[in-house]
Write a protein that holds these residues in place. Structure first.
Motif, PDB file in Angstrom:
ATOM      1  N   ALA A  40       0.857  -1.191   0.000  1.00 47.55           N
ATOM      2  CA  ALA A  40       0.000   0.000   0.000  1.00 47.55           C
ATOM      3  C   ALA A  40       0.891   1.239   0.000  1.00 47.55           C
ATOM      4  O   ALA A  40       2.105   1.148   0.184  1.00 47.55           O
ATOM      5  CB  ALA A  40      -0.905   0.004   1.228  1.00 47.55           C
ATOM      6  N   GLU A  43       0.845   6.772   2.655  1.00 54.11           N
ATOM      7  CA  GLU A  43      -0.307   7.475   3.216  1.00 54.11           C
ATOM      8  C   GLU A  43      -1.318   6.492   3.796  1.00 54.11           C
ATOM      9  O   GLU A  43      -1.856   6.703   4.882  1.00 54.11           O
ATOM     10  CB  GLU A  43      -0.983   8.358   2.150  1.00 54.11           C
ATOM     11  N   LYS A  44      -1.583   5.409   3.062  1.00 56.17           N
ATOM     12  CA  LYS A  44      -2.518   4.384   3.541  1.00 56.17           C
ATOM     13  C   LYS A  44      -1.981   3.737   4.818  1.00 56.17           C
ATOM     14  O   LYS A  44      -2.734   3.476   5.758  1.00 56.17           O
ATOM     15  CB  LYS A  44      -2.741   3.339   2.443  1.00 56.17           C
ATOM     16  N   GLN A  47      -2.473   6.137   7.677  1.00 55.83           N
ATOM     17  CA  GLN A  47      -3.887   6.204   8.027  1.00 55.83           C
ATOM     18  C   GLN A  47      -4.315   4.970   8.815  1.00 55.83           C
ATOM     19  O   GLN A  47      -5.106   5.063   9.756  1.00 55.83           O
ATOM     20  CB  GLN A  47      -4.764   6.367   6.785  1.00 55.83           C
ATOM     21  N   THR A  48      -3.774   3.806   8.457  1.00 55.83           N
ATOM     22  CA  THR A  48      -4.058   2.577   9.191  1.00 55.83           C
ATOM     23  C   THR A  48      -3.575   2.692  10.630  1.00 55.83           C
ATOM     24  O   THR A  48      -4.280   2.302  11.568  1.00 55.83           O
ATOM     25  CB  THR A  48      -3.398   1.362   8.504  1.00 55.83           C
TER      26      THR A  48
END
Length: 163
Positions: A40, A43-44, A47-48
């Motif tokens: 991923a 950024e992902k 965010q996780t």
């Protein structure tokens, strides 16, 4: 890049999980991350981490030597950012300044060595932890040990952070 669905499962496999590469999981490229076996974006991944920390009851950051020692330019700023992030989520910080094992062998139940995060996690009922500034090979070993204990812990590792 291969689409992966493999995840380490509870049960006997948890005591000795196979290497990710043996299950076809590839390392992410620069500016990418690995989340539960899937590649991923950074950024992902961040965010996780934010999502998990926001729902955690007992979150803890484990900064390692790459972040704790002001050994090169910029490390102290990163350390301050991690401290502020931990504060924003009311997370504790348990440092791992040096995680070489003690010799001769010790009784870890009698003397909890802060260099062993698996014991620290088990004894403090931590539900979300973030390893940051640890060497990648150390994070891999620690996560295998933690998984072997069948904890409900959700862990994230920022192993090259601070490098």
């Amino acid at each position: 890049m291969v689409n992966h669905i493999y995840k380490v499962v509870a049960g006997p496999e948890g005591y000795f999980p196979p290497a990710a590469a043996a299950k076809g999981i590839e390392l992410p490229e620069n500016k990418q991350a690995l989340i539960e076996g899937a590649i991923a974006s950074e950024e992902k991944a961040m965010q996780t981490i934010v999502d998990k920390l926001s729902r955690a009851e007992n979150p803890v950051f484990f900064p390692g030597p790459l972040l704790l020692w002001d050994w090169k330019s910029g490390v102290s700023k990163k350390a301050q950012a991690v401290k502020e992030l931990a504060g924003a989520f009311h997370a504790r910080i348990i440092s791992m300044p040096d995680y070489r094992p003690k010799y001769p062998m010790i009784n870890p139940e009698a003397e909890i060595n802060p260099n062993h995060p698996n014991l620290t996690i088990w004894h403090n009922k931590i539900d979300v932890c973030v390893f940051v500034g640890v060497h990648c090979h150390y994070a891999n070993i620690a996560l295998k040990i933690i998984r072997g204990g069948h904890t409900v812990l959700y862990d994230r590792t920022l192993c090259t952070y601070g490098a």
